[in-house]
Every structure is written in structure tokens, then in C-alpha cells.
Design a protein around this motif. Structure first.
Motif: not given
Length: 768
Positions: A506-517
Motif C-alpha cells: 500500500k505504502w509503495c503504491i501511494q509513494y509512487a503516485l506522490e512522486q509521479l505528481k
């Protein structure tokens, strides 16, 4: 009963008295290395007793064909073995035609060895009576140069104490080396040339399959009472070795000294056809300096390392010795000069565990290197994983994943998975999350965002894709679940919904989405390049978000804790304290079936997640989970006590924190696991550093600020350490009387101490 023959000393590891039973353990404990190569503390002269000969070259390995009883689809083809390299330290010594061999001597007295951690050298001395009644005194000092890191140096002094004698000193190179750890007894090395030129000799060889080319070299000079013995040695060669013999008629009490330089040149750093030429150039430099000057440079380089990385402890010599031993071995193993290298679990001290890289690097080692080196060292560790991204994608493809999903290996040398126990290879996938966490941790600590748009975002995308594909949607739970995994607790295999793994996903996905933005908004060129490379689409990232937002986490309402995995409460919950001592360690006393059905935890699992993500949980939640899980934890992984020490300190349980600290810091020195002869636990040594800095010192990065919450064990009078925080050196001194802080540099820095802001000003000592 743990071993206790190592003398307590703040700066040295010392053994006094010769014991054949301790030889292999001491070979591990007194190991030396310089980041480019390393060796166990084998005797230079021949030893016919039980010994584990070991010399290792960084990055040189052999793909040993996998050996399993039942082949499964997706298994790695090979297990990457750290290679036992040609031996350059050997010096055969014969006195009046009788070999010097401590295993056959009538008497060995005044035996002493010392690993001087402050200055980076290893010394051994003894008086021995040979079978022919000749009595000799030997004094040997050896080191691997940090300055000329392809070179090691030996000074071997010998006196005959009770008679005149003919002494033959025969330094040699031995290329006929085999690994102790091998699946099929394959031949790992092929020798292509053996050469002798004056007082120099060379063995050219290459590894089978991987074809690493290595030139092992040596040079020797002999002195009698300080005067050079100017005679050309007699050369002797066979198919695997080359030696030089010096025959000296030595008077009683005269001192015979042999100085030997040796080491390796490797085609990772030089052209394949120029390795002997490179070896000669290295020997020219070493010769021009001479043994004493090279040793002095060694002391100076180690002084610089200790200036930044030392932790001082007053009032507890064993604790002081333990932390310095850990810091010393970490620096011997990896210095951050080469992004192709990494930190192996055994470093240069043994062959167990094969490959050079585990998730240990990201989870445990990165904080040590970030805080005690410049940030380039940590950058190189992250670059290592970026360089292996293509292989991580291939690893995932072998298991049926697609679209650029990346699964980083459990064990690797070149990015390819080479671990072949199915319950770990296929199922201990939480290692993927440690890679992403290290990227987050690097930015959090250094403030350097540049790695993410340059390299890191591609890694995060590959990892997010893996997690997205690895979950299933449960119609019954109306949640995303993760089936068939092994968490950090390897005493539970093939479980469903391991909380730590699910939370990481869960955390990895959320972190990846934050960094994409962030990259899209602030690094648009990089964003366009990365989207083009990865073929990333908005609909794909939208699907990621659905998974992260609806992940299932097993929870017990009764105990108010997250469950390690589904069904944990179905076990018979007998605490470790209620086990008979004769049953411990369970990994040596119990069947695997019995272990898997037990509640016992090898290492921090749920608590590993609370360590990584502690800012997402309250102190009360930590306490509740610690009190629930620690009583079931047997700490039979070297990576376990440090996490528990940090959390016990946070909870104010200093006696428990201290006990865990002492166990992790002296794990090898006291041989808690009864296996030190196989090599040291290098990566867990970084956890020892964390136990003091993050545990007792309470160091955190919160809201972009360096924070401390210092505590001190009752056993200590004071302790101190330094942190390189964003190129500013902060020194922390903690005692029962209070805490003081200093900063080196030109700029002031505001930190937090026990939740209150404190402004550090260069040139001032601030008490807080």
C-alpha cells in the motif's frame, strides 16, 4: 554459554593463548578488508589443523548451478557464490628442515593476536617449540591498504631463541583454491599463466562461466637485523602455485624479517590483457613507499574514517568494543567508492549466503552510510538498484508478471535472482518494499530530490506495478488481499495477508503516485522521458490507487493489534519465556514442521513495519504491538535485536533496550548463534549503529528537521556520535547530567530536541 575469550578493550580485538578449538572462530573475528578485497585471519605459515581458508575479491563471483530436489518453474538457474580467491598471504617457514606448524608444535606459548580497529591492522605473535626442539619467536603484522586498495602488506619477523639455525622462508601464491561452500564441487577458477620475475610472482586466472580475469601477485624482501638480505630467491612453480625460497643461516636471537606485498588486479578495473602490467605498477608504488610508510598511510586513512563514524561510550568497555567492531567491519566491507558493489551479509569474512546483496542493504545499512559518509556513498547504493532495474523486471517476468513490473531479487550479484528456496525466492517479496523505502529515506535524510527524477521514479513505477499485479480482489472481503507470501519472519512460510507485506505494498503504491505528481509538476522533461520509457497511462495509475485505498489488513479486536497474518491467533500462543532453555535455539532443536506451526517469530515482522513507518502510528499503538509480539520473538535472526532495541528505547524501557543493544553489538564477538566460524554478520552490524543513534539518541527526521530524543542506559556514563546531515556535521554528547550539541560548518542549524527547537551555531556548544 557464549564464548568469552575475546579480551575487553575499547579499540582492539584481542585473543591471548593458543586454542585449536578457537582457530576458525578467530579467523572470522580477526578478518580484514578494504572495500575492494578481504580475507579471513588465516595464519601465513602452514597450519595442518582445522581451518577455513578464505580470501575474497569484491564483485567477483561464480554462478553455481542450483541444486534442488524438485525443480519448480521460475527457479533461478544458479546461486551466485562469493568466490574464494587465490591465496597470496602464504609463507612456508622451515627451521632445520622442520616446518613451522602450530598444530604440530610441542608447545605454543605467549600466543596473542590483535585486530587494531583504530589503525586498521592485524598482528599475531607467539613463541613455539618445534618437534626438533628449536624454539622460535614470531611476530607478524598484516593489513590491507585503504590507500592502495589492490594491495596488502605483511611483515613477518622470526627469531630463533635457543640455537643457530638454517631457516627457509618461502612466500608463495596459491591458485588451487576451492570454495568451502559449493553445490557440485565445480572448478571455479581456471589458471592461465604462472610467472616469476626476480622477487615478484604472478598467477593469472579467470573464473569459469563468469570469466572474471584476475592477476594475483606478490613481491618479497628479506632482512636480517634490519639489513637487506640481497640474494635472489629460488623460484618453484607447479600447475597451481608459485613460491620463492630464501635460505638463511640465522644466528641465535637474530631477527629475520620478510616483507611481502600482495593482492589482486581485476579486469573490472583494468584491461584483461594488462593485469600483470597493472600488478607491477601497484607493486612499484608499494615498494616506493615501503612497509612502514604504507602502514602510516593506513593509520591516517582510518583516523579520517573514525573522525566521522566513531561512537564513544564511557563506562562500559564491552559495549564500546562492540560498537567499534561493528563500525570497523562495515567500513572494511564497503566504502562507497564503486556503485557496482554492495554490502554482503558476510562481507569478506566467509562464503555463507552467497550473493553480495540482500534487502539488508536498504533496510539496515543505508542509514549508517548516509549519516557517516558524504551523500555520494548512499547515492551509489541507490544507483546500484537502478542499474539492476532491467534484471528486476526480468525476474518478475519469470514468475508471470508483465508490463514492466519489477521484483528485486532476494539474493543477487548482478541483479538476477539467485536464491533457490521457493518459500523465499517466490514469496519473501517484501524485499521489494525495502528498495522503495530506501529512496524515500535517502530524500528524507539528504534533502536531495534529484535521484528520483533521474533514476528513482522508474524503480518506483516497476515496484508499484508489481504490487498492483500481485494482489487479488477478494469478493468475500471486498478488499485487496495478498496470498502465499513469507514476511520477514521466515518461521512462517506461504501465509496469506502478512500485515507487513500488505502495508508495504500500500505504502509503495501511494509513494509512487506522490512522486509521479511531483516529477510531473516540477521536472516535466524527466516526466515525459519516464512516461515514454515505461508506457505509463492515467488509467493504470488510477488502478494502482484503487488497490492502495482498499487493502486488507488482518486485525484482532480482542487484542487491538494488527495480526502478523491470517490465522496467527489459531496458534498455541505459548510465550518464549515459557519454553524450556534446552529447546533453544528452535532452528537447531526443532523440525521445520514444528517451527511453522508455532507462534515463534524469527525477527521483527509487524514491528519491522512499525519501525519503518512509526510516524503513522501512535506511541500507544507501538506499545500495544510491542507487548504483544516481542514475547513470541526468538530473535534467531541477526537483524532482529536492533529493531527491538530502538523500539524499547522509544518506549522508555532502557534496560530492555540495553540488553537488545548488547546482543546485537556483540553477536559475533560473543558468538550468540554458535556460528561465527562461518563468518561475521556484516549487515546486522549497521543495525547496531542504529540501536545507539536512533534508539538511545532518538534521531529522526521529522518535518524536514533533524530531531533527537536522547536517553542513556544506566550502565553508561556518557556516549557521543556524529551525524553528517545535509553536509553539516552535528556532534551529540549525551550523559546523565544532560545533552550537548555542536555543529561544524559555516551555517547555523535548527534541530529539535525532545520536541523543542534548538538552534545550533558553529563554534558554540549548546546544552539542551
Amino acid at each position: 554459554m557464549n564464548q568469552d575469550y575475546i579480551k575487553a578493550n575499547p579499540w582492539s580485538i584481542i585473543e591471548e593463548g593458543f586454542s585449536k578449538e578457537q582457530v576458525e572462530s578467530s579467523e572470522s573475528l580477526f578478518s580484514i578488508g578494504n572495500g575492494a578485497m578481504g580475507q579471513r585471519a588465516n595464519f601465513e605459515e602452514h597450519y595442518s589443523g582445522e581451518t577455513f581458508q578464505g580470501s575474497y575479491i569484491a564483485g567477483v563471483y561464480y554462478p553455481d548451478k542450483t541444486r534442488v530436489g524438485w525443480w519448480k518453474n521460475g527457479y533461478p538457474e544458479y546461486f551466485a557464490k562469493v568466490l574464494n580467491a587465490p591465496n597470496w598471504i602464504g609463507i612456508d617457514v622451515t627451521i632445520n628442515d622442520v616446518p613451522l606448524d602450530l598444530n604440530t608444535c610441542k608447545k605454543v606459548e605467549h600466543f596473542r593476536r590483535e585486530l587494531n580497529m583504530q589503525e586498521g591492522w592485524y598482528k599475531r605473535s607467539f613463541v613455539a617449540t618445534l618437534p626438533n626442539d628449536v624454539e622460535v619467536a614470531v611476530d607478524v603484522i598484516r593489513f590491507l591498504s585503504l590507500d592502495l586498495d589492490e594491495t596488502g602488506a605483511i611483515q613477518y619477523n622470526l627469531q630463533v631463541l635457543n640455537t643457530d639455525a638454517q631457516v627457509v622462508m618461502a612466500p608463495y601464491l596459491d591458485g588451487g583454491i576451492k570454495n568451502k561452500d559449493t553445490n557440485w564441487d565445480d572448478k571455479f577458477w581456471n589458471i592461465t599463466d604462472i610467472a616469476s620475475e626476480g622477487n615478484r610472482a604472478f598467477v593469472a586466472s579467470h573464473t569459469m562461466k563468469t570469466n572474471f580475469s584476475v592477476c594475483t601477485f606478490m613481491q618479497s624482501e628479506v632482512y636480517v637485523d634490519g639489513t637487506k638480505f640481497d640474494v635472489k630467491p629460488t623460484a618453484k612453480k607447479n600447475e597451481t602455485s608459485v613460491g620463492h625460497s630464501y635460505i638463511i643461516d640465522l644466528g641465535k636471537d637474530e631477527t629475520l624479517t620478510l616483507v611481502k606485498f600482495g593482492g589482486y588486479t581485476v579486469d573490472r578495473n583494468h584491461p584483461k590483457d594488462k593485469l600483470q602490467q597493472a600488478a607491477n605498477a601497484v607493486l612499484d608504488k608499494a615498494s616506493a613507499l615501503g612497509f612502514e610508510a604504507l602502514l602510516q598511510k593506513q593509520k591516517e586513512v582510518w583516523a579520517q574514517i573514525w573522525e566521522m563514524s566513531d561512537i564513544t561510550i564511557d563506562g562500559d568497555v564491552k559495549a564500546q568494543q562492540g560498537i567499534r567492531f561493528n563500525i570497523f567491519q562495515l567500513n572494511q566491507t564497503y566504502l562507497g567508492k564503486d556503485s557496482r558493489l554492495n554490502i554482503g551479509p558476510k562481507g569478506f569474512t566467509g562464503e555463507k549466503y552467497g550473493g553480495s546483496t540482500y534487502w539488508d542493504t536498504e533496510a539496515y545499512c543505508l542509514p549508517f552510510y548516509m549519516a557517516t559518509k558524504n551523500q555520494e556513498v548512499a547515492w551509489n547504493l541507490l544507483k546500484y538498484r537502478y542499474n539492476h532495474l532491467k534484471k528486476a523486471i526480468e525476474n518478475a517476468q519469470k514468475l508471470g508478471f508483465s508490463n514492466g513490473a519489477a521484483l528485486y531479487p532476494m539474493v543477487t550479484m548482478n541483479g538476477e535472482e539467485c536464491h533457490n528456496e521457493w518459500e523465499i525466492t517466490f514469496e519473501e517479496i517484501h524485499r521489494n518494499g525495502a528498495i522503495a523505502f530506501a529512496i524515500f529515506n535517502y530524500y528524507r535524510f539528504t534533502g536531495d530530490y534529484s535521484y528520483i527524477p533521474k533514476m528513482g521514479l522508474e524503480v518506483l513505477i516497476g515496484i508499484a506495478r508489481f504490487w498492483h499485479q500481485r494482489v487479488n480482489f477478494s469478493e468475500e472481503k471486498q478488499k485487496y488481499v495478498m496470498l502465499g507470501v513469507t514476511g520477514p519472519n521466515e518461521y512462517e512460510n506461504n501465509v496469506n495477508n502478512n500485515w507487513y507485506t500488505n502495508y508495504l505494498a500500500k505504502w509503495c503504491i501511494q509513494y509512487a503516485l506522490e512522486q509521479l505528481k511531483i516529477v510531473q509538476e516540477s521536472y516535466s522533461d524527466d516526466y515525459k522521458r519516464i512516461v515514454a520509457i515505461t508506457n505509463l497511462t492515467p488509467s493504470e495509475t488510477e488502478d494502482w490507487g484503487k488497490v492502495a485505498g482498499n487493502m486488507y489488513f488482518p486485525y484482532s479486536e480482542k487484542h487491538e493489534v494488527f495480526l502478523q497474518q491470517d490465522g496467527f491467533l489459531d496458534k498455541k500462543l505459548v510465550k518464549v519465556q515459557d519454553l524450556e532453555k534446552s529447546e533453544r535455539p528452535i532452528n537447531q532443536k526443532w523440525s521445520w514442521d514444528r517451527i511453522l506451526r508455532s507462534p515463534y517469530i524469527k525477527q521483527a515482522d509487524v514491528l519491522q513495519g512499525f519501525y519503518f513507518f512509526e510516524d503513522q502510528f501512535s506511541q500507544e499503538e507501538l506499545e500495544r504491538h510491542f507487548d504483544f509480539y516481542e514475547p513470541f520473538t526468538v530473535h534467531e535472526s541477526s537483524l532482529s535485536p536492533c529493531v527491538h532495541s530502538i523500539q524499547a528505547a522509544k518506549l522508555g524501557r532502557m534496560e530492555q533496550a540495553y540488553t537488545f543493544y548488547l546482543r546485537t553489538s556483540r553477536l559475533d564477538l560473543d558468538d550468540y548463534n554458535k556460528e561465527v566460524k562461518e563468518g561475521l554478520h556484516i549487515t546486522s552490524m549497521a543495525g547496531t549503529w542504529m540501536s545507539i543513534v536512533e534508539g538511545f539518541g532518538g534521531m529522526r527526521i521529522l518535518n524536514d528537521q533533524l530531531c533527537f530524543a536522547p536517553k542513556i542506559p544506566d550502565q553508561w556514563q556518557s556516549y557521543s556520535f556524529k551525524i553528517n546531515f545535509r553536509n553539516q556535521i552535528v556532534t551529540i554528547h549525551v550523559s546523565a547530567d544532560g545533552n550537548s550539541f555542536e555543529i561544524t560548518g559555516n551555517e547555523p542549524l535548527t534541530i529539535q530536541v525532545d520536541g523543542k527547537p534548538v538552534k545550533l551555531v558553529p563554534g558554540e556548544t549548546i546544552r539542551a
